[in-house]
Design a protein around this motif. Structure first.
Motif, PDB file in Angstrom:
ATOM      1  N   LEU A   1       0.857  -1.186   0.000  1.00 16.76           N
ATOM      2  CA  LEU A   1       0.000   0.000   0.000  1.00 16.76           C
ATOM      3  C   LEU A   1       0.894   1.238   0.000  1.00 16.76           C
ATOM      4  O   LEU A   1       1.769   1.374   0.873  1.00 16.76           O
ATOM      5  N   ALA A   2       0.711   2.130  -0.943  1.00 22.47           N
ATOM      6  CA  ALA A   2       1.546   3.328  -1.023  1.00 22.47           C
ATOM      7  C   ALA A   2       1.082   4.412  -0.055  1.00 22.47           C
ATOM      8  O   ALA A   2       1.871   5.247   0.384  1.00 22.47           O
ATOM      9  N   ASP A   3      -0.180   4.411   0.304  1.00 19.13           N
ATOM     10  CA  ASP A   3      -0.758   5.441   1.169  1.00 19.13           C
ATOM     11  C   ASP A   3      -0.520   5.071   2.633  1.00 19.13           C
ATOM     12  O   ASP A   3      -1.053   4.067   3.126  1.00 19.13           O
ATOM     13  N   ALA A   4       0.267   5.891   3.353  1.00 16.54           N
ATOM     14  CA  ALA A   4       0.594   5.594   4.746  1.00 16.54           C
ATOM     15  C   ALA A   4      -0.637   5.598   5.638  1.00 16.54           C
ATOM     16  O   ALA A   4      -0.761   4.776   6.563  1.00 16.54           O
ATOM     17  N   ALA A   5      -1.567   6.503   5.380  1.00 19.36           N
ATOM     18  CA  ALA A   5      -2.790   6.561   6.189  1.00 19.36           C
ATOM     19  C   ALA A   5      -3.629   5.307   6.000  1.00 19.36           C
ATOM     20  O   ALA A   5      -4.179   4.751   6.966  1.00 19.36           O
ATOM     21  N   ALA A   6      -3.700   4.820   4.770  1.00 19.63           N
ATOM     22  CA  ALA A   6      -4.449   3.591   4.506  1.00 19.63           C
ATOM     23  C   ALA A   6      -3.750   2.391   5.138  1.00 19.63           C
ATOM     24  O   ALA A   6      -4.410   1.480   5.666  1.00 19.63           O
ATOM     25  N   ALA A   7      -2.412   2.408   5.109  1.00 19.60           N
ATOM     26  CA  ALA A   7      -1.663   1.313   5.729  1.00 19.60           C
ATOM     27  C   ALA A   7      -1.868   1.300   7.240  1.00 19.60           C
ATOM     28  O   ALA A   7      -2.010   0.239   7.860  1.00 19.60           O
ATOM     29  N   ARG A   8      -1.891   2.483   7.829  1.00 19.20           N
ATOM     30  CA  ARG A   8      -2.133   2.585   9.263  1.00 19.20           C
ATOM     31  C   ARG A   8      -3.531   2.073   9.614  1.00 19.20           C
ATOM     32  O   ARG A   8      -3.707   1.329  10.582  1.00 19.20           O
ATOM     33  N   LYS A   9      -4.515   2.468   8.816  1.00 20.57           N
ATOM     34  CA  LYS A   9      -5.881   2.014   9.077  1.00 20.57           C
ATOM     35  C   LYS A   9      -5.983   0.497   8.962  1.00 20.57           C
ATOM     36  O   LYS A   9      -6.667  -0.155   9.760  1.00 20.57           O
ATOM     37  N   ARG A  10      -5.295  -0.079   7.974  1.00 24.75           N
ATOM     38  CA  ARG A  10      -5.329  -1.533   7.840  1.00 24.75           C
ATOM     39  C   ARG A  10      -4.732  -2.212   9.070  1.00 24.75           C
ATOM     40  O   ARG A  10      -5.277  -3.208   9.562  1.00 24.75           O
ATOM     41  N   ASN A  11      -3.630  -1.684   9.580  1.00 24.35           N
ATOM     42  CA  ASN A  11      -3.037  -2.250  10.789  1.00 24.35           C
ATOM     43  C   ASN A  11      -4.004  -2.147  11.968  1.00 24.35           C
ATOM     44  O   ASN A  11      -4.169  -3.100  12.751  1.00 24.35           O
ATOM     45  N   ASP A  12      -4.625  -0.979  12.122  1.00 32.08           N
ATOM     46  CA  ASP A  12      -5.566  -0.797  13.231  1.00 32.08           C
ATOM     47  C   ASP A  12      -6.753  -1.757  13.104  1.00 32.08           C
ATOM     48  O   ASP A  12      -7.214  -2.335  14.105  1.00 32.08           O
ATOM     49  N   ASP A  13      -7.231  -1.920  11.889  1.00 36.36           N
ATOM     50  CA  ASP A  13      -8.361  -2.835  11.667  1.00 36.36           C
ATOM     51  C   ASP A  13      -7.962  -4.278  11.971  1.00 36.36           C
ATOM     52  O   ASP A  13      -8.760  -5.050  12.523  1.00 36.36           O
ATOM     53  N   ALA A  14      -6.724  -4.630  11.621  1.00 36.85           N
ATOM     54  CA  ALA A  14      -6.252  -5.990  11.897  1.00 36.85           C
ATOM     55  C   ALA A  14      -6.138  -6.233  13.391  1.00 36.85           C
ATOM     56  O   ALA A  14      -6.520  -7.300  13.898  1.00 36.85           O
ATOM     57  N   ALA A  15      -5.636  -5.236  14.127  1.00 33.82           N
ATOM     58  CA  ALA A  15      -5.540  -5.366  15.588  1.00 33.82           C
ATOM     59  C   ALA A  15      -6.930  -5.499  16.195  1.00 33.82           C
ATOM     60  O   ALA A  15      -7.152  -6.312  17.111  1.00 33.82           O
ATOM     61  N   ARG A  16      -7.865  -4.714  15.695  1.00 28.36           N
ATOM     62  CA  ARG A  16      -9.237  -4.777  16.200  1.00 28.36           C
ATOM     63  C   ARG A  16      -9.856  -6.149  15.930  1.00 28.36           C
ATOM     64  O   ARG A  16     -10.532  -6.725  16.803  1.00 28.36           O
ATOM     65  N   ALA A  17      -9.619  -6.692  14.749  1.00 24.27           N
ATOM     66  CA  ALA A  17     -10.176  -8.006  14.415  1.00 24.27           C
ATOM     67  C   ALA A  17      -9.566  -9.097  15.298  1.00 24.27           C
ATOM     68  O   ALA A  17     -10.278 -10.012  15.739  1.00 24.27           O
ATOM     69  N   LEU A  18      -8.265  -8.988  15.568  1.00 22.40           N
ATOM     70  CA  LEU A  18      -7.596  -9.991  16.410  1.00 22.40           C
ATOM     71  C   LEU A  18      -8.168  -9.992  17.817  1.00 22.40           C
ATOM     72  O   LEU A  18      -8.494 -11.052  18.372  1.00 22.40           O
ATOM     73  N   VAL A  19      -8.309  -8.804  18.403  1.00 27.96           N
ATOM     74  CA  VAL A  19      -8.807  -8.718  19.782  1.00 27.96           C
ATOM     75  C   VAL A  19     -10.292  -9.069  19.843  1.00 27.96           C
ATOM     76  O   VAL A  19     -10.758  -9.674  20.829  1.00 27.96           O
ATOM     77  N   ALA A  20     -11.047  -8.744  18.805  1.00 23.10           N
ATOM     78  CA  ALA A  20     -12.465  -9.111  18.786  1.00 23.10           C
ATOM     79  C   ALA A  20     -12.637 -10.620  18.706  1.00 23.10           C
ATOM     80  O   ALA A  20     -13.559 -11.183  19.316  1.00 23.10           O
ATOM     81  N   ALA A  21     -11.745 -11.274  17.970  1.00 24.07           N
ATOM     82  CA  ALA A  21     -11.838 -12.727  17.848  1.00 24.07           C
ATOM     83  C   ALA A  21     -11.443 -13.423  19.142  1.00 24.07           C
ATOM     84  O   ALA A  21     -12.005 -14.476  19.484  1.00 24.07           O
ATOM     85  N   TYR A  22     -10.488 -12.837  19.871  1.00 24.31           N
ATOM     86  CA  TYR A  22      -9.978 -13.461  21.100  1.00 24.31           C
ATOM     87  C   TYR A  22      -9.963 -12.407  22.208  1.00 24.31           C
ATOM     88  O   TYR A  22      -8.898 -11.902  22.598  1.00 24.31           O
ATOM     89  N   PRO A  23     -11.147 -12.046  22.745  1.00 23.73           N
ATOM     90  CA  PRO A  23     -11.258 -10.925  23.693  1.00 23.73           C
ATOM     91  C   PRO A  23     -10.512 -11.135  25.002  1.00 23.73           C
ATOM     92  O   PRO A  23     -10.260 -10.154  25.712  1.00 23.73           O
ATOM     93  N   GLU A  24     -10.133 -12.362  25.329  1.00 24.60           N
ATOM     94  CA  GLU A  24      -9.376 -12.584  26.563  1.00 24.60           C
ATOM     95  C   GLU A  24      -8.048 -11.826  26.542  1.00 24.60           C
ATOM     96  O   GLU A  24      -7.464 -11.536  27.595  1.00 24.60           O
ATOM     97  N   MET A  25      -7.551 -11.480  25.344  1.00 23.35           N
ATOM     98  CA  MET A  25      -6.262 -10.785  25.219  1.00 23.35           C
ATOM     99  C   MET A  25      -6.313  -9.367  25.789  1.00 23.35           C
ATOM    100  O   MET A  25      -5.260  -8.786  26.080  1.00 23.35           O
ATOM    101  N   ARG A  26      -7.488  -8.790  25.933  1.00 23.72           N
ATOM    102  CA  ARG A  26      -7.589  -7.407  26.393  1.00 23.72           C
ATOM    103  C   ARG A  26      -7.010  -7.203  27.794  1.00 23.72           C
ATOM    104  O   ARG A  26      -6.403  -6.170  28.076  1.00 23.72           O
ATOM    105  N   LYS A  27      -7.187  -8.175  28.661  1.00 27.64           N
ATOM    106  CA  LYS A  27      -6.856  -7.945  30.078  1.00 27.64           C
ATOM    107  C   LYS A  27      -5.364  -7.933  30.373  1.00 27.64           C
ATOM    108  O   LYS A  27      -4.873  -6.989  31.007  1.00 27.64           O
ATOM    109  N   PRO A  28      -4.578  -8.938  29.962  1.00 31.43           N
ATOM    110  CA  PRO A  28      -3.190  -8.971  30.434  1.00 31.43           C
ATOM    111  C   PRO A  28      -2.194  -8.172  29.597  1.00 31.43           C
ATOM    112  O   PRO A  28      -1.044  -8.026  30.004  1.00 31.43           O
TER     113      PRO A  28
END
Length: 377
Positions: A324-351
């Motif tokens: 992805l050439a657009d840094a803002a789009a790349a950042r959003k993709r990373n944030d979305d990936a982190a959100r999807a990971l934690v949503a799939a495995y919410p136990e990760m939020r606590k520790p």
């Protein structure tokens, strides 16, 4: 110089940083005594060495540790085997980023081994073979083993030097806040030059350097091991799996050093792993997480990170992506990936403090972002 026993693999219980010592998984068939006897390599543990052998290795390791603390790249290069010294850039960089973390600390040689591969035969094409050293501890069933790839014939030593804050009233200003580190050195005895038996002829030269912290987010490997066991009992398999990874990272001084203790840790980790992680996570076997909008994220690595020195660890997730050439789009993709990971495995939020995402596209440097859990909605 004090020859301490803080690593405690000679039969005593470990207390303090790095308990239960070093290790990794080793197939039981390799532990048979006959396997070691059939090979040219031999290992002598610290307790089996003569005073002269033990002190020679310890003095050499302490001298290397002092040079690392001082970021003395020139001095280290003169004390390094020729094949490493001729391409010294990588080692010089490793020393330069490690030295500031050791400033003002007290170096203590904790354990030494003599690894004799003088009779090791080169491969038919002249290349160095892999070497295996099996080290029985206190004539017990416990072992510390070394499986070193592409090792030229010679006599080697392996030494672990712990660097920690000095006792109250000693050390440099600010050293009391120093996090403990272990500096492991692979050394080879120089048999060229000088007269037989001379110091110059038999000095120990640096052949490999492996610096590792002994704590992460203020806790040592035993603490993470204990917490992982409790998380397993509490039905938190994802958290347990990540804490087991942290325990191993802190307890193992180098990737080629193996022992009985961490075989147990790895067996526990494998037994407690979520089904999706039973075969590990890799480029060939990614962890696929689907977001609420149906987007799939392919994670090729999952671990822990302590680079921000927070009160708790970050999750480190490696993500396979298209460029992805657009840094803002790349950042959003990373944030979305982190959100999807934690949503799939919410136990990760606590520790965990947050999530690092390393977006990796072929031919490009990783695009890394860190997002605290409080910002992951």
């Amino acid at each position: 110089m004090r020859m301490g026993m803080a690593w405690r693999i000679e039969g005593r219980t470990r207390v303090g940083c790095g308990a239960l010592a070093v290790a990794a998984l080793l197939a039981m068939g390799l532990l048979a005594a006959g396997s070691a006897a059939a090979r040219a390599e031999t290992c002598t543990t610290q307790s089996g060495l003569s005073d002269a052998e033990r002190n020679g290795l310890a003095d050499a390791a302490e001298g290397l540790a002092v040079k690392v603390q001082a970021n003395d790249a020139a001095g280290l290069r003169t004390a390094t085997v020729a094949e490493v010294a001729k391409d010294f850039g990588a080692l010089q960089y490793l020393v330069s980023v490690t030295a500031p973390k050791l400033a003002g600390g007290m170096a203590t040689v904790e354990q030494v081994y003599l690894l004799d591969a003088a009779s090791l035969k080169r491969n038919a094409d002249g290349s160095a073979p892999d070497a295996q050293f099996f080290c029985s501890l206190n004539r017990s069933t416990m072992e510390a083993d070394f499986l070193i790839p592409a090792l030229p014939p010679g006599k080697y030593g392996f030494a672990m030097v712990n660097v920690a804050a000095a006792a109250a009233g000693g050390g440099a200003p600010g050293a009391a806040n120093l996090a403990p580190w272990r500096l492991s050195f692979l050394m080879r005895q120089d048999t060229g030059g000088g007269s037989p038996g001379s110091v110059a002829r038999n000095r120990w030269l640096l052949a490999g350097f492996y610096p590792r912290p002994l704590t992460a987010a203020g806790h040592d490997g035993l603490w993470y091991w204990t917490q992982a066991r409790q998380m397993t009992k509490d039905k938190q398999p994802w958290n347990a799996w990540l804490y087991y990874q942290s325990a191993q990272k802190l307890l193992q001084p180098a990737d080629f050093v193996l022992s009985t203790h961490l075989e147990k840790l790895r067996a526990e980790a494998a037994a407690a792993a979520p089904p999706a992680l039973s075969d590990g996570v890799s480029v060939d076997a990614p962890l696929v997480v689907k977001a609420a909008d149906g987007t799939e994220y392919h994670f090729t690595g999952l671990g822990v990170d302590d680079s921000l020195a927070q009160s708790s660890l970050d999750i480190a997730a490696h993500l396979r992506v298209e460029p992805l050439a657009d840094a803002a789009a790349a950042r959003k993709r990373n944030d979305d990936a982190a959100r999807a990971l934690v949503a799939a495995y919410p136990e990760m939020r606590k520790p965990f403090h947050g999530v690092w995402v390393y977006a990796e596209a072929v031919g490009q440097a990783p695009f890394a972002t860190e997002q605290p859990m409080a910002e992951i909605k």
